[in-house]
Each structure stands twice: as C-alpha cells, then as structure tokens.
Design an enzyme around this catalytic site. Sequence first.
Site, PDB file in Angstrom:
ATOM      1  N   HIS A  47       0.859  -1.187   0.000  1.00 33.12           N
ATOM      2  CA  HIS A  47       0.000   0.000   0.000  1.00 33.12           C
ATOM      3  C   HIS A  47       0.895   1.237   0.000  1.00 33.12           C
ATOM      4  CE1 HIS A  47      -3.835  -1.969   1.863  1.00 33.12           C
ATOM      5  NE2 HIS A  47      -3.303  -2.712   0.912  1.00 33.12           N
TER       6      HIS A  47
ATOM      7  N   CYS B 226      -2.413  -0.454   7.580  1.00 32.12           N
ATOM      8  CA  CYS B 226      -1.621   0.776   7.492  1.00 32.12           C
ATOM      9  C   CYS B 226      -1.739   1.597   8.770  1.00 32.12           C
ATOM     10  CB  CYS B 226      -2.043   1.577   6.264  1.00 32.12           C
ATOM     11  SG  CYS B 226      -1.611   0.744   4.713  1.00 32.12           S
TER      12      CYS B 226
ATOM     13  N   CYS C  41      -6.187   1.827   5.814  1.00 29.46           N
ATOM     14  CA  CYS C  41      -6.819   0.576   6.221  1.00 29.46           C
ATOM     15  C   CYS C  41      -6.266   0.177   7.594  1.00 29.46           C
ATOM     16  CB  CYS C  41      -6.544  -0.512   5.176  1.00 29.46           C
ATOM     17  SG  CYS C  41      -4.830  -1.117   5.191  1.00 29.46           S
TER      18      CYS C  41
ATOM     19  N   GLU D  13       0.930   3.865   1.821  1.00 27.74           N
ATOM     20  CA  GLU D  13       1.400   4.241   3.158  1.00 27.74           C
ATOM     21  C   GLU D  13       2.580   3.382   3.594  1.00 27.74           C
ATOM     22  OE1 GLU D  13      -3.198   4.274   3.656  1.00 27.74           O
ATOM     23  OE2 GLU D  13      -1.732   3.377   2.311  1.00 27.74           O
TER      24      GLU D  13
END
Length: 151
Positions: A53, A86, A83, A55
Amino acid sequence: MRFRSHMTLALTEARAAAARGEVPVGAVVADASGRVIGQAGNRTRERSDPTAHAEMLAIRQACASLGSERLTGCALWVTLEPCPMCAAAISYARIARLHYGAADPKSGGVAQGARVFSHPQCHHRPEIFDGIAAGEAQALLARFFAGLRNG
C-alpha cells in the site's frame, strides 16, 4: 516552522498509481521540518504484494531515509483513509500526524471500521486531520473504479 501541506504530492502519487493500473492511493511522509523523506503510490498488483500500500511503501522509504524504525515528529499525508494494516504501521512507526483525504467506509481503519487508534492495545495515536482534498481524492477513486466496471 510554517505548516505546509503535502497532499498535492500525495495526489500526484495517486494519479501515477492509477496510470499503472493500481488503486489510486498516494502517500507522503515529511519530517518535522517539512522535508519529504518518503513518497509512494500503491504497488500491490505490480509487486504481487498485498502489503505494498502507498502508506507502507512511504513509511518504509522514510524509515530508510532516517535510519530508524521510528518516525517520531513526522507527518503522513495520504489520499485515502488508511486501512487497519496501514493504521497499525502508522502507530508502530510513531508518526506524529496523519493527514488524509477521502474517507473509506468499506475498508478504513481510522474513522471507519476497525478504528485502530481507539483500541487500548494501540500504543501510539497520531494527531488526525481528515477531509484534506477529499473531493479530488474521491473523484480519482470513482473514475478508476468506474473504468474497471465499464472497461
């Protein structure tokens, strides 16, 4: 120090992710002085890695830049509400401030769903600023998913 938003750069990363066929999410980490030390867009498909992801990638880059697993005093800018995975990484990295754009009612882990930072097991809670450039971030996501449905 004067406050400076890095959401424009996060949106640029999100657009680049979309151009690669990734869900358009971008993230930027800035140190306490405002200097960018990590930036990325989603790369889960490209890397065949569910943890890639935006992040996570930006946090990894920032940690490497500082030579530390802690990003104390740093800020994270992300185009979509993180999410739960993260959000946990944000907590473990000890990021001071989280700035995000669009809310994620389906998979969010900050204000929606799991609300990671509200659990007693959470060891660090960043200061949270939401809704930054939310309209632009949401429009990017909507166009991307509409393209998948129609394409």
